[in-house]
Design a protein around this motif. Structure first.
Motif, mmCIF file in Angstrom:
data_model
loop_
_atom_site.group_PDB
_atom_site.id
_atom_site.type_symbol
_atom_site.label_atom_id
_atom_site.label_comp_id
_atom_site.label_asym_id
_atom_site.label_seq_id
_atom_site.Cartn_x
_atom_site.Cartn_y
_atom_site.Cartn_z
ATOM 1 N N ARG A 223 -7.386 8.841 -4.762
ATOM 2 C CA ARG A 223 -6.775 10.092 -4.302
ATOM 3 C C ARG A 223 -6.129 9.907 -2.935
ATOM 4 N NH1 ARG A 223 -11.628 12.105 -6.432
ATOM 5 N NH2 ARG A 223 -12.529 12.214 -4.338
ATOM 6 N N ALA A 224 -6.672 8.996 -2.126
ATOM 7 C CA ALA A 224 -6.107 8.726 -0.798
ATOM 8 C C ALA A 224 -6.423 7.296 -0.415
ATOM 9 C CB ALA A 224 -6.665 9.692 0.238
ATOM 10 N N VAL A 225 -5.507 6.642 0.284
ATOM 11 C CA VAL A 225 -5.696 5.290 0.788
ATOM 12 C C VAL A 225 -5.741 5.357 2.315
ATOM 13 C CG1 VAL A 225 -4.689 2.980 1.019
ATOM 14 C CG2 VAL A 225 -4.603 4.176 -1.183
ATOM 15 N N ILE A 226 -6.767 4.779 2.905
ATOM 16 C CA ILE A 226 -6.909 4.759 4.359
ATOM 17 C C ILE A 226 -6.540 3.374 4.866
ATOM 18 C CG2 ILE A 226 -8.512 5.010 6.289
ATOM 19 C CD1 ILE A 226 -10.167 6.869 4.523
ATOM 20 N N VAL B 264 0.733 -3.878 6.627
ATOM 21 C CA VAL B 264 0.427 -3.233 5.350
ATOM 22 C C VAL B 264 1.417 -2.116 5.057
ATOM 23 C CG1 VAL B 264 -1.337 -1.954 4.066
ATOM 24 C CG2 VAL B 264 -2.012 -3.836 5.573
ATOM 25 N N ASP B 265 1.774 -1.363 6.090
ATOM 26 C CA ASP B 265 2.701 -0.234 5.935
ATOM 27 C C ASP B 265 3.800 -0.350 6.986
ATOM 28 O OD1 ASP B 265 4.055 2.128 5.675
ATOM 29 O OD2 ASP B 265 2.306 3.423 5.830
ATOM 30 N N ALA C 89 0.822 -1.199 0.000
ATOM 31 C CA ALA C 89 0.000 0.000 0.000
ATOM 32 C C ALA C 89 0.860 1.254 0.000
ATOM 33 C CB ALA C 89 -0.914 0.002 1.223
ATOM 34 N N THR C 90 0.414 2.265 -0.719
ATOM 35 C CA THR C 90 1.008 3.598 -0.691
ATOM 36 C C THR C 90 -0.097 4.590 -0.361
ATOM 37 O OG1 THR C 90 0.605 4.144 -3.022
ATOM 38 C CG2 THR C 90 2.601 2.870 -2.499
ATOM 39 N N GLY C 91 0.218 5.876 -0.398
ATOM 40 C CA GLY C 91 -0.798 6.874 -0.101
ATOM 41 C C GLY C 91 -1.865 7.004 -1.161
ATOM 42 N N THR C 92 -1.591 6.476 -2.377
ATOM 43 C CA THR C 92 -2.547 6.640 -3.475
ATOM 44 C C THR C 92 -2.884 5.340 -4.202
ATOM 45 O OG1 THR C 92 -0.720 7.179 -4.980
ATOM 46 C CG2 THR C 92 -1.857 9.024 -3.906
ATOM 47 N N SER C 93 -2.306 4.214 -3.785
ATOM 48 C CA SER C 93 -2.605 2.951 -4.456
ATOM 49 C C SER C 93 -2.376 1.792 -3.501
ATOM 50 C CB SER C 93 -1.736 2.766 -5.707
ATOM 51 O OG SER C 93 -0.377 2.601 -5.346
ATOM 52 N N VAL C 94 -2.956 0.655 -3.845
ATOM 53 C CA VAL C 94 -2.773 -0.548 -3.042
ATOM 54 C C VAL C 94 -2.993 -1.766 -3.932
ATOM 55 C CG1 VAL C 94 -5.200 -0.611 -2.319
ATOM 56 C CG2 VAL C 94 -3.477 -1.751 -0.928
ATOM 57 N N ARG C 95 -2.189 -2.791 -3.688
ATOM 58 C CA ARG C 95 -2.374 -4.036 -4.428
ATOM 59 C C ARG C 95 -3.169 -5.004 -3.562
ATOM 60 N NH1 ARG C 95 0.666 -8.795 -5.235
ATOM 61 N NH2 ARG C 95 2.421 -7.967 -4.032
ATOM 62 N N LEU C 96 -4.253 -5.533 -4.125
ATOM 63 C CA LEU C 96 -5.155 -6.447 -3.434
ATOM 64 C C LEU C 96 -4.997 -7.855 -3.977
ATOM 65 C CD1 LEU C 96 -8.400 -4.240 -3.479
ATOM 66 C CD2 LEU C 96 -6.656 -4.379 -1.682
ATOM 67 N N VAL C 97 -5.071 -8.829 -3.103
ATOM 68 C CA VAL C 97 -4.966 -10.232 -3.489
ATOM 69 C C VAL C 97 -6.235 -10.956 -3.075
ATOM 70 C CG1 VAL C 97 -3.701 -12.392 -3.216
ATOM 71 C CG2 VAL C 97 -2.449 -10.210 -3.265
ATOM 72 N N ASP C 98 -6.897 -11.578 -4.054
ATOM 73 C CA ASP C 98 -8.105 -12.356 -3.796
ATOM 74 C C ASP C 98 -7.717 -13.625 -3.048
ATOM 75 O OD1 ASP C 98 -10.299 -14.229 -4.087
ATOM 76 O OD2 ASP C 98 -11.112 -12.859 -5.576
ATOM 77 N N GLN C 99 -8.245 -13.811 -1.842
ATOM 78 C CA GLN C 99 -7.863 -14.948 -1.018
ATOM 79 C C GLN C 99 -8.477 -16.266 -1.493
ATOM 80 O OE1 GLN C 99 -5.556 -14.582 1.838
ATOM 81 N NE2 GLN C 99 -5.343 -12.916 0.355
ATOM 82 N N LEU C 100 -9.420 -16.210 -2.416
ATOM 83 C CA LEU C 100 -10.016 -17.429 -2.953
ATOM 84 C C LEU C 100 -9.331 -17.881 -4.242
ATOM 85 C CD1 LEU C 100 -13.843 -16.768 -2.382
ATOM 86 C CD2 LEU C 100 -12.245 -18.063 -0.951
ATOM 87 N N SER C 101 -9.105 -16.936 -5.165
ATOM 88 C CA SER C 101 -8.525 -17.298 -6.466
ATOM 89 C C SER C 101 -7.025 -17.056 -6.543
ATOM 90 C CB SER C 101 -9.219 -16.501 -7.577
ATOM 91 O OG SER C 101 -8.935 -15.105 -7.445
ATOM 92 N N GLY C 102 -6.497 -16.219 -5.664
ATOM 93 C CA GLY C 102 -5.076 -15.876 -5.718
ATOM 94 C C GLY C 102 -4.756 -14.758 -6.690
#
Length: 246
Positions: free
Chosen positions: A107-110, A120-121, A86-99
């Motif tokens: 604009r912002a990542v919380i 995560v950070d 994760a960064t301040g403007t993007s994040v990589r997500l991984v599907d826990q079912l399919s991989g």
């Protein structure tokens, strides 16, 4: 404590909430405090401080309601995914079912991952604190109609709360204990925390509670930022027995 309740009244007024919806705090006589919490210790009890607060019935339903409301406003809700890189403007997500993975930009990542925020950070250093609650039959407290707020002996800004809940239960909590090391999936109360809660609540009760009265226990972890400082010192304060009505 009265100052804290007055501050709550001020926040209510700033929010535009009428006192007819959320009544103001006030002092009540000893007889009324004892009627609300029948097992409170009467010796030296001059009265109580009564304040009104919200009560969360089902936290899982609240989360679902917030997600549905967000979806109605155009949000895309993704479940069963983990967040990495994760960064301040993007994040990589991984599907826990399919991989499968996907990258989401905004604009912002919380980072709202609680005690896992540091995973995560890595720039975030946490100092988790364990909070434990005990579960009692409401009869143990005389079927109270208000929550009992008990100052922790020797401190002026920490309290234990005995809160009436649904299904004839009273929840007693909570602790504030450092919980270093790996974050468990299911935090467990310790014998020391159970003793601490019993010892504290018994300072305000006419009839002491014992471990046999405990019907259950559960714990959670708070994601506190590690500032590197030691826990604040404790100073002794006066005894009070306010009633806090949910």
């Amino acid at each position: 404590m009265r100052t804290g309740f007055v501050a709550g009244d001020a926040l209510r007024m700033l929010a535009g909430t009428r006192s007819s919806v959320l009544p103001r705090s006030r002092r009540i006589p000893a007889a009324q405090a004892a009627a609300m919490v029948p097992t409170v210790r009467r010796d030296g009890l001059d009265g109580g401080l009564l304040a009104y607060d919200g009560q969360l019935i089902d936290d899982a339903r609240l989360v679902v309601a917030v997600a549905r409301t967000a979806a109605q406003h155009g949000a895309r809700i993704l479940t069963r995914v983990s967040a990495v890189d994760a960064t301040g403007t993007s994040v990589r997500l991984v599907d826990q079912l399919s991989g499968e993975s996907l990258t989401v930009t905004a604009r912002a990542v919380i980072n709202a991952t609680g005690v896992w925020a540091g995973d995560v950070d890595p720039s975030i250093t946490l100092r988790p604190s364990r909070g434990t609650h005990l579960v009692f039959d409401a009869m143990s407290f005389g079927n109270p109609t208000a929550a009992l707020t008990i100052p922790i002996p020797g401190e002026i800004n920490r309290f234990v709360f005995a809160m009436p809940e649904q299904l004839g239960r009273v929840y007693l909590g909570l602790t504030d204990e450092d919980a270093p090391g790996p974050v468990p999936d299911v935090p467990e109360p310790t014998p020391g925390e159970i003793s601490f809660l019993l010892d504290t609540v018994n300072t305000a009760l006419g009839t002491a509670l014992h471990r046999d009265d405990v019907k259950g226990a559960y714990a959670g972890l708070r994601p506190l930022i590690d500032s590197g400082s030691a826990r604040p010192g404790r100073s002794r304060g006066p005894r009070t027995c306010p009633a806090n009505t949910p």
